[in-house]
Motif scaffolding. Structure first.
Motif, PDB file in Angstrom:
ATOM      1  N   HIS A   1      45.604   1.534 -16.405  1.00 43.59           N
ATOM      2  CA  HIS A   1      46.220   2.851 -16.536  1.00 43.59           C
ATOM      3  C   HIS A   1      47.125   3.173 -15.354  1.00 43.59           C
ATOM      4  CE1 HIS A   1      43.580   4.745 -19.891  1.00 43.59           C
ATOM      5  NE2 HIS A   1      44.370   3.787 -20.300  1.00 43.59           N
TER       6      HIS A   1
ATOM      7  N   THR B   1      53.983   7.166 -23.908  1.00 43.76           N
ATOM      8  CA  THR B   1      54.467   5.838 -23.515  1.00 43.76           C
ATOM      9  C   THR B   1      55.879   5.570 -24.036  1.00 43.76           C
ATOM     10  OG1 THR B   1      53.306   4.943 -25.422  1.00 43.76           O
ATOM     11  CG2 THR B   1      52.237   4.661 -23.301  1.00 43.76           C
TER      12      THR B   1
ATOM     13  N   ARG C   1      54.110  15.853 -16.753  1.00 45.78           N
ATOM     14  CA  ARG C   1      54.592  14.707 -15.972  1.00 45.78           C
ATOM     15  C   ARG C   1      53.447  14.020 -15.258  1.00 45.78           C
ATOM     16  NH1 ARG C   1      59.416  17.519 -13.642  1.00 45.78           N
ATOM     17  NH2 ARG C   1      60.988  17.091 -15.206  1.00 45.78           N
TER      18      ARG C   1
ATOM     19  N   GLY D   1      40.273   6.440 -18.554  1.00 45.23           N
ATOM     20  CA  GLY D   1      39.689   5.496 -19.505  1.00 45.23           C
ATOM     21  C   GLY D   1      38.405   6.042 -20.081  1.00 45.23           C
ATOM     22  N   GLU D   2      37.949   5.394 -21.144  1.00 45.63           N
ATOM     23  CA  GLU D   2      36.729   5.866 -21.785  1.00 45.63           C
ATOM     24  C   GLU D   2      35.490   5.325 -21.087  1.00 45.63           C
ATOM     25  OE1 GLU D   2      36.777   4.955 -25.889  1.00 45.63           O
ATOM     26  OE2 GLU D   2      36.916   7.045 -26.467  1.00 45.63           O
ATOM     27  N   THR D   3      35.573   4.082 -20.644  1.00 45.39           N
ATOM     28  CA  THR D   3      34.380   3.438 -20.118  1.00 45.39           C
ATOM     29  C   THR D   3      34.318   3.472 -18.603  1.00 45.39           C
ATOM     30  OG1 THR D   3      35.590   1.364 -20.306  1.00 45.39           O
ATOM     31  CG2 THR D   3      34.010   1.884 -22.034  1.00 45.39           C
ATOM     32  N   SER D   4      35.467   3.370 -17.945  1.00 47.41           N
ATOM     33  CA  SER D   4      35.388   3.283 -16.491  1.00 47.41           C
ATOM     34  C   SER D   4      36.118   4.438 -15.827  1.00 47.41           C
ATOM     35  CB  SER D   4      35.969   1.979 -15.998  1.00 47.41           C
ATOM     36  OG  SER D   4      37.224   1.751 -16.570  1.00 47.41           O
TER      37      SER D   4
ATOM     38  N   LEU E   1      50.205  14.146 -16.146  1.00 46.63           N
ATOM     39  CA  LEU E   1      48.984  14.122 -16.957  1.00 46.63           C
ATOM     40  C   LEU E   1      48.286  12.786 -16.778  1.00 46.63           C
ATOM     41  CD1 LEU E   1      47.399  15.773 -19.124  1.00 46.63           C
ATOM     42  CD2 LEU E   1      48.545  14.376 -20.813  1.00 46.63           C
ATOM     43  N   SER E   2      47.065  12.822 -16.281  1.00 47.32           N
ATOM     44  CA  SER E   2      46.290  11.602 -16.118  1.00 47.32           C
ATOM     45  C   SER E   2      45.527  11.319 -17.388  1.00 47.32           C
ATOM     46  CB  SER E   2      45.292  11.751 -14.969  1.00 47.32           C
ATOM     47  OG  SER E   2      45.978  11.768 -13.754  1.00 47.32           O
ATOM     48  N   VAL E   3      45.575  10.079 -17.818  1.00 46.88           N
ATOM     49  CA  VAL E   3      44.786   9.699 -18.975  1.00 46.88           C
ATOM     50  C   VAL E   3      43.716   8.755 -18.479  1.00 46.88           C
ATOM     51  CG1 VAL E   3      44.819   8.667 -21.249  1.00 46.88           C
ATOM     52  CG2 VAL E   3      46.807   9.922 -20.428  1.00 46.88           C
TER      53      VAL E   3
ATOM     54  N   GLU F   1      42.641   0.992 -24.872  1.00 43.13           N
ATOM     55  CA  GLU F   1      41.402   0.587 -25.526  1.00 43.13           C
ATOM     56  C   GLU F   1      40.977   1.614 -26.561  1.00 43.13           C
ATOM     57  OE1 GLU F   1      37.915   0.556 -23.115  1.00 43.13           O
ATOM     58  OE2 GLU F   1      36.799  -0.655 -24.542  1.00 43.13           O
TER      59      GLU F   1
ATOM     60  N   TRP G   1      54.111   5.716 -11.534  1.00 44.36           N
ATOM     61  CA  TRP G   1      53.637   7.093 -11.707  1.00 44.36           C
ATOM     62  C   TRP G   1      54.815   8.060 -11.807  1.00 44.36           C
ATOM     63  CZ3 TRP G   1      49.953   9.839 -13.450  1.00 44.36           C
ATOM     64  CH2 TRP G   1      49.687  11.137 -12.988  1.00 44.36           C
TER      65      TRP G   1
ATOM     66  N   GLY H   1      36.356  -1.304 -13.504  1.00 45.06           N
ATOM     67  CA  GLY H   1      37.604  -0.680 -13.065  1.00 45.06           C
ATOM     68  C   GLY H   1      38.830  -1.278 -13.724  1.00 45.06           C
ATOM     69  N   LYS H   2      38.624  -2.085 -14.754  1.00 41.91           N
ATOM     70  CA  LYS H   2      39.761  -2.722 -15.431  1.00 41.91           C
ATOM     71  C   LYS H   2      40.689  -1.691 -16.059  1.00 41.91           C
ATOM     72  CE  LYS H   2      37.363  -5.173 -18.410  1.00 41.91           C
ATOM     73  NZ  LYS H   2      35.947  -4.852 -18.146  1.00 41.91           N
ATOM     74  N   THR H   3      40.090  -0.725 -16.776  1.00 41.17           N
ATOM     75  CA  THR H   3      40.903   0.294 -17.441  1.00 41.17           C
ATOM     76  C   THR H   3      41.669   1.129 -16.420  1.00 41.17           C
ATOM     77  OG1 THR H   3      39.364   0.344 -19.285  1.00 41.17           O
ATOM     78  CG2 THR H   3      40.796   2.232 -19.043  1.00 41.17           C
ATOM     79  N   THR H   4      41.011   1.437 -15.311  1.00 36.15           N
ATOM     80  CA  THR H   4      41.681   2.213 -14.269  1.00 36.15           C
ATOM     81  C   THR H   4      42.892   1.456 -13.738  1.00 36.15           C
ATOM     82  OG1 THR H   4      39.550   3.165 -13.697  1.00 36.15           O
ATOM     83  CG2 THR H   4      41.299   3.417 -12.088  1.00 36.15           C
TER      84      THR H   4
ATOM     85  N   PHE I   1      49.683   6.104 -16.074  1.00 36.66           N
ATOM     86  CA  PHE I   1      48.847   7.180 -16.587  1.00 36.66           C
ATOM     87  C   PHE I   1      47.874   7.724 -15.550  1.00 36.66           C
ATOM     88  CE2 PHE I   1      49.917   5.790 -20.964  1.00 36.66           C
ATOM     89  CZ  PHE I   1      50.499   6.983 -21.299  1.00 36.66           C
ATOM     90  N   LEU I   2      47.870   7.114 -14.393  1.00 37.06           N
ATOM     91  CA  LEU I   2      47.005   7.559 -13.315  1.00 37.06           C
ATOM     92  C   LEU I   2      47.758   7.320 -12.029  1.00 37.06           C
ATOM     93  CD1 LEU I   2      43.419   6.081 -13.830  1.00 37.06           C
ATOM     94  CD2 LEU I   2      44.013   8.472 -13.604  1.00 37.06           C
ATOM     95  N   ALA I   3      47.615   8.238 -11.089  1.00 37.24           N
ATOM     96  CA  ALA I   3      48.226   8.021  -9.788  1.00 37.24           C
ATOM     97  C   ALA I   3      47.229   7.268  -8.922  1.00 37.24           C
ATOM     98  CB  ALA I   3      48.568   9.347  -9.148  1.00 37.24           C
TER      99      ALA I   3
ATOM    100  N   LEU J   1      52.126  -0.469 -23.920  1.00 40.59           N
ATOM    101  CA  LEU J   1      50.703  -0.341 -23.598  1.00 40.59           C
ATOM    102  C   LEU J   1      49.890  -0.257 -24.888  1.00 40.59           C
ATOM    103  CD1 LEU J   1      48.308   0.368 -21.566  1.00 40.59           C
ATOM    104  CD2 LEU J   1      48.845   2.743 -22.083  1.00 40.59           C
TER     105      LEU J   1
END
Lengths: 304, 239
Positions: free
Chosen positions: A46, B88, B230, B236-239, B232-234, A81, A67, A40-43, A51-53, A78
């Motif tokens: 982000h 960003t 506004r 991750g690739e792995t998690s 837009l969720s990005v 990865e 957010w 969950g590191k990337t989450t 980039f994520l709510a 930022l």
């Protein structure tokens, strides 16, 4: 002084909980975000980068929500990865474009400074498509640093770097942290974190497993017994000799596979073993640390 | 909300740097080639004008060009993750979208209007050629807004765009007259015919409705797209 605060943050995707009730505060200096792949590191990164709510809880940078707040990026950089770059641009064009998009008063000199910082000046006029992975990585770091942000978030920044570049990146992060910037980088490799930062946040299966000074967490890890599989010309006699060692806490004999040795301290055991074998005239055939995988270290931390 | 030349120039270079841009070539060549062929063989315009100008030009060339370009300026950047570099930055999301929209409209107009002008000129003269250019410009404004929005709503914008163009405008537009009010192609036909009246084009929607609907679609898609960007969720690739 800029801080990043997570308060009771959870994030789930459908039924899958990626981040579970995490609270942490990042202060100026370098912090390592450590955890196995998929933890969950990337989450977390982000969410900090807007980039994520968060599904629950709040993520703020200097008190302002991350957010839906583009003005955040005035003070935040930022390096994701994912190795996504406009391969048709040169590093110079790419970093200069970043400087212009930040509306810096002197974009050209800001771009020059950022490229010098990551030692990319020599190759700056070649297309990014021709770069090695490490060069792309450094170019992306330059673009993220071009506006001299107070907060810099990096997702696995050492991936793909050769040892010299790795050293250079570590020094760079260290210097930025020492200059009062708030730096967070994620890694699944213990040693990387150890070399760069004193403070770590350990995340396992979406939960914050440990947090604070690296040395105390490391001590937790070294206090647990290390397990080794040993095979020798005379297992039984070696077992007797090993039990006399203070660093050894237990020995099991399995006629088929040899000895399973539990040692309290990794260093003193591995130094003592050859000496004992030599003294007893026993030939060592095999020595394998059987629980050195990172996951077992994390599991141990999670139990602690 | 301002237009940002840095974003526009990166977007344009990205668009022309991808091999996908070559897909834009065959349709204009086909349209001009067929029109030349008709003229060279002295086929009267009333026999080929309608199928070529409307059937190929306005029903296929214009929307497909807008689709390829409109999804190319944003959808591909979301796909490969390079959009993160632009997101960003402390820029209003409207500014980012407007800059990309300007590129999309510009490239679509140039790619579609030139062959349409040539074909219109060969069919009936300069006036029809210019009428088609104006119609194509109006179409590009509406289509580009629509397809930019699609890039933000779905990970398969090209497929959905094709469904709109071929099924909604193409099939249903022909058989179910009610759908024509929601068809950009019909607005383009109406506007072109008003500027250059010929018996080659048959408008089905009034000029007022066409202009109002085109404006609503463009503005509506624009507002929705900005709001969508506004949030837009990005992931991750792995998690």
């Amino acid at each position: 002084m800029t801080t990043v605060d997570l308060t009771s943050v959870s994030r789930w995707y459908g039924n899958v909980v990626a981040v579970n009730d995490v609270s942490m505060t990042l202060a100026p200096g370098v912090t390592g975000l450590l955890g196995p792949n998929g933890a969950g590191k990337t989450t977390v990164l982000h969410m900090m980068a807007g980039f994520l709510a968060p599904s629950k809880g709040t993520v703020t940078v200097d008190g302002a929500p991350a957010w839906r707040n583009p003005s955040l990026y005035r003070h935040l950089g930022l390096v994701s990865e994912r190795e996504a770059v406009h391969t048709f641009l040169t590093a110079w064009e790419f970093v200069l474009a970043s400087a212009k998009l930040h509306r810096l008063p002197d974009p050209a000199s800001a771009a020059r400074r950022a490229l010098e910082l990551v030692e990319m000046t020599d190759a700056q006029d070649r297309r990014i498509g021709t770069y090695s992975k490490g060069m792309r990585q450094r170019t992306r770091v330059a673009a993220a640093l071009v506006h001299d942000p107070q907060v810099l978030l990096l997702d696995e920044p050492f991936n793909g770097l050769d040892p010299r570049q790795r050293m250079h990146m570590m020094t760079l992060l260290h210097d930025l942290g020492a200059a009062g910037r708030t730096i967070l980088f994620s890694s699944h490799i213990l040693e990387e974190v150890e070399q760069v930062s004193g403070t770590v946040q350990v995340i396992v299966a979406g939960r914050l497993a440990a947090s604070g000074d690296y040395r105390s967490i490391r001590r937790l890890m070294t206090n647990r017994p290390h397990v080794f599989a040993v095979q020798s010309s005379d297992d039984r006699r070696l077992a007797v000799a090993l039990m006399g060692q203070a660093s050894v806490t237990g020995v099991e004999i399995d006629p088929g596979t040899g000895l399973t040795v539990r040692a309290g301290d990794y260093g003193s055991f591995t130094r003592a073993l050859p000496r004992i074998a030599l003294g007893e005239g026993i030939r060592l055939r095999r020595l394998i640390p059987s629980d050195e995988s990172l996951e077992s270290v994390f599991e141990y931390l999670l139990e602690a | 909300m301002v237009y940002n030349p840095t974003i526009a120039s990166i977007t344009a270079r990205g668009l022309f740097g991808r091999r996908r841009v070559l897909v834009l070539l065959p349709l204009p060549l086909l349209l001009v080639g067929l029109a030349l062929l008709m003229r060279a063989n002295d086929v009267p315009a009333r026999d080929w004008g309608q199928p070529l100008l409307v059937g190929l030009g306005l029903a296929v060339l214009l929307p497909i060009t807008a689709l390829i370009v409109g999804t190319g300026v944003l959808g591909s950047e979301i796909d490969d993750g390079t959009v993160v570099h632009i997101l960003t930055k402390p820029l209003s999301r409207a500014e980012i979208l407007l800059s990309k929209y300007v590129v999309a409209v510009g490239v679509t107009v140039v790619t579609a209007a030139v062959p349409l002008f040539v074909a219109g000129y060969l069919a009936s003269g300069v006036r029809l050629g210019l009428g088609l250019v104006a119609g194509a410009a109006l179409g590009a404004l509406a289509y580009s807004a629509l397809f930019l929005l699609l890039s933000l709503l779905t990970s398969r914008p090209v497929l959905l765009g094709l469904v709109y163009v071929l099924v909604w405008e193409g099939l249903l537009g022909t058989w179910v007259s009610g759908t024509r009010v929601f068809s950009v192609e019909q607005y383009v036909i109406t506007v072109t015919d008003r500027l250059a009246p010929t018996d080659l084009l048959t408008p089905n929607v009034s000029l007022t409705s066409s202009l109002i609907m085109a404006a609503i679609i463009t503005a509506g898609a624009g507002v929705l797209a900005v709001n969508r960007l506004r949030s837009l969720s990005v992931a991750g690739e792995t998690s």
